[in-house]
Design an enzyme around this catalytic site. Structure first.
Site, PDB file in Angstrom:
ATOM      1  N   GLY A  76       0.803  -1.222   0.000  1.00  0.00           N
ATOM      2  CA  GLY A  76       0.000   0.000   0.000  1.00  0.00           C
ATOM      3  C   GLY A  76       0.833   1.267   0.000  1.00  0.00           C
ATOM      4  N   ASP A 101       2.709   2.455   2.320  1.00  0.00           N
ATOM      5  CA  ASP A 101       4.044   2.212   2.872  1.00  0.00           C
ATOM      6  C   ASP A 101       5.019   1.792   1.775  1.00  0.00           C
ATOM      7  OD1 ASP A 101       6.059   1.871   4.778  1.00  0.00           O
ATOM      8  OD2 ASP A 101       5.282  -0.033   5.513  1.00  0.00           O
TER       9      ASP A 101
END
Length: 170
Positions: A32, A34
């Protein structure tokens, strides 16, 4: 006076002094937002995060933005896994993510947040958006001397943006 807005954008390209990373507890990258932030910032970010020694849920830590030219700093915060907590505890932990991130960024003019914990951590977007907006507004009222002028909630999709704007209007 702090302005709070919501936009649909790629947070790795969004112009803000500070961007927030919805990190996992290792701070060493993941999926995602991150993963996208780690890819955009380059391998220097991984090294900087290694030196931080991880983070607990609700905690926030700051690094340089490295190869992300539109930001100076990245705040890494670990949101709650929604199903691991009762709703009140999850909300308190999520609010801590926003407060602690804002505290670290208080000397900068702008900060941009993704929708923390709403991906694989399963926090319902509508509920998370209300926590985000309420926490940012409360922080702004309590920190009128902070340098922050703009807080932007960055949505990944048009549908997410509609939910964020609804929370802002509510």
């Amino acid at each position: 006076m702090i302005t709070i807005d919501a936009v649909q954008a790629d947070i790795t390209r969004f112009p803000s002094d500070v961007i927030v990373n919805a990190a996992n507890s290792s701070l060493l990258g993941g999926g995602g937002v991150d993963g996208a932030i780690h890819r955009a910032a380059g391998p220097e970010l991984l090294e900087a995060c290694r030196a931080l020694g991880g983070a607990s849920t609700g905690e926030a830590k700051m690094t340089d933005a490295f190869r992300i030219a539109t930001a100076a700093k990245i705040v890494h915060t670990v949101g709650p896994v929604y199903s691991a907590h009762d709703p009140e505890r999850a909300a308190a932990l999520l609010a801590a993510c926003y407060r602690n991130s804002l505290d670290l960024a208080a000397g900068f003019r702008s900060i941009a947040f993704p929708a923390i914990s709403t991906g694989v951590y399963g926090y319902p977007l509508a509920a998370a958006s209300v926590v985000a907006v309420d926490t940012v507004r409360a922080w702004a009222d309590e920190n009128r001397d902070a340098a922050i002028e703009t807080v932007t909630l960055v949505a990944h999709s048009a549908a997410d943006l509609a939910v964020l704007r609804s929370a802002l209007a509510g």
